[in-house]
Design a protein around this motif. Structure first.
Motif, PDB file in Angstrom:
ATOM      1  N   LEU A  12       1.052  -0.704  -0.353  1.00 11.05           N
ATOM      2  CA  LEU A  12       0.069  -0.108  -0.177  1.00 11.05           C
ATOM      3  C   LEU A  12       0.714   1.338  -0.275  1.00 11.05           C
ATOM      4  O   LEU A  12       0.827   2.651  -0.499  1.00 11.05           O
ATOM      5  N   ARG A  13       2.228   1.144   0.635  1.00  8.94           N
ATOM      6  CA  ARG A  13       3.155   2.498   1.146  1.00  8.94           C
ATOM      7  C   ARG A  13       3.524   2.591  -0.243  1.00  8.94           C
ATOM      8  O   ARG A  13       3.352   4.024  -0.867  1.00  8.94           O
ATOM      9  N   VAL A  14       3.891   1.241  -1.222  1.00  8.13           N
ATOM     10  CA  VAL A  14       4.395   2.152  -2.408  1.00  8.13           C
ATOM     11  C   VAL A  14       3.380   1.903  -3.724  1.00  8.13           C
ATOM     12  O   VAL A  14       3.507   3.164  -4.641  1.00  8.13           O
ATOM     13  N   ALA A  15       1.873   1.754  -3.661  1.00 11.45           N
ATOM     14  CA  ALA A  15       1.042   1.677  -4.257  1.00 11.45           C
ATOM     15  C   ALA A  15       0.486   3.266  -3.875  1.00 11.45           C
ATOM     16  O   ALA A  15      -0.012   3.511  -5.525  1.00 11.45           O
ATOM     17  N   ILE A  26      -1.994  10.320   7.663  1.00 10.63           N
ATOM     18  CA  ILE A  26      -3.211   8.900   7.681  1.00 10.63           C
ATOM     19  C   ILE A  26      -3.936   8.781   9.047  1.00 10.63           C
ATOM     20  O   ILE A  26      -4.865   8.606   8.849  1.00 10.63           O
ATOM     21  N   CYS A  27      -3.225   7.928  10.000  1.00 12.31           N
ATOM     22  CA  CYS A  27      -3.327   7.287  10.881  1.00 12.31           C
ATOM     23  C   CYS A  27      -3.963   8.222  12.561  1.00 12.31           C
ATOM     24  O   CYS A  27      -5.010   8.099  13.112  1.00 12.31           O
ATOM     25  N   SER A  28      -3.652   9.454  11.989  1.00  9.50           N
ATOM     26  CA  SER A  28      -4.422  10.695  12.867  1.00  9.50           C
ATOM     27  C   SER A  28      -5.522  10.921  12.854  1.00  9.50           C
ATOM     28  O   SER A  28      -6.326  11.161  13.916  1.00  9.50           O
ATOM     29  N   LEU A  29      -6.195  10.605  11.589  1.00  7.45           N
ATOM     30  CA  LEU A  29      -7.228  10.777  10.864  1.00  7.45           C
ATOM     31  C   LEU A  29      -8.602  10.052  12.342  1.00  7.45           C
ATOM     32  O   LEU A  29      -9.430  10.830  11.781  1.00  7.45           O
ATOM     33  N   VAL A  30      -7.608   8.795  12.072  1.00  7.01           N
ATOM     34  CA  VAL A  30      -9.106   7.888  12.820  1.00  7.01           C
ATOM     35  C   VAL A  30      -8.479   8.024  14.383  1.00  7.01           C
ATOM     36  O   VAL A  30      -8.844   7.572  15.198  1.00  7.01           O
ATOM     37  N   ASP A  31      -7.975   8.473  14.674  1.00  8.04           N
ATOM     38  CA  ASP A  31      -7.210   8.970  16.237  1.00  8.04           C
ATOM     39  C   ASP A  31      -6.375   7.955  16.652  1.00  8.04           C
ATOM     40  O   ASP A  31      -6.426   7.529  17.638  1.00  8.04           O
ATOM     41  N   ARG A  60      -6.074  -2.021  10.506  1.00  7.34           N
ATOM     42  CA  ARG A  60      -7.573  -1.785  10.328  1.00  7.34           C
ATOM     43  C   ARG A  60      -7.422  -0.682  10.582  1.00  7.34           C
ATOM     44  O   ARG A  60      -7.752   0.342   9.691  1.00  7.34           O
ATOM     45  N   ASN A  61      -6.451   0.510  11.708  1.00 11.18           N
ATOM     46  CA  ASN A  61      -6.413   1.741  12.003  1.00 11.18           C
ATOM     47  C   ASN A  61      -6.375   2.953  10.794  1.00 11.18           C
ATOM     48  O   ASN A  61      -6.009   3.266  10.000  1.00 11.18           O
ATOM     49  N   PHE A  62      -5.195   2.083   9.615  1.00 13.04           N
ATOM     50  CA  PHE A  62      -4.329   2.480   8.358  1.00 13.04           C
ATOM     51  C   PHE A  62      -5.425   2.721   7.111  1.00 13.04           C
ATOM     52  O   PHE A  62      -5.781   3.330   6.711  1.00 13.04           O
TER      53      PHE A  62
END
Length: 102
Positions: A12-15, A26-31, A60-62
């Motif tokens: 996912l990081r590369v894509a 991105i992770c901070s968007l879901v706290d 899951r959070n990512f």
């Protein structure tokens, strides 16, 4: 051979051409708090001594944050106001006439 959560994160990081800072945002968007050093441990080789397995909760959070990042936040649902009894319409007259009973 099945993909591990670490493999999925790497793909996912590369894509999506994401950097560590992007993944933290991105992770901070879901706290969900994550540090760059944790990301470095997840993206290391399995044989490295500082390697960390990516857990289901992290992935899951990512993924939830990635959805918000790509689509935007969900719009809030509008709550219908309770109908005021004074504003209700009377029942309309029937569209056909009934014949009187004999």
């Amino acid at each position: 051979m099945a993909l591990t959560n670490n493999d999925i994160m790497k793909k996912l990081r590369v894509a999506h051409k994401l950097r560590d800072e992007d993944i933290v945002k991105i992770c901070s968007l879901v706290d969900f708090a994550v540090t760059k050093s944790e990301l470095g441990a997840i993206f290391r080789n399995e044989n490295h001594e500082k390697y960390m397995e990516c857990g289901d909760q992290f992935l899951r959070n990512f993924l939830n944050g990635l959805v918000i990042h790509l689509r935007g936040p969900m719009p809030e649902k509008k709550v219908k106001a309770a109908k005021d009894s004074s504003k209700t319409k009377p029942n309309p007259s029937p569209k056909y006439k009934t014949s009187p009973k004999k």
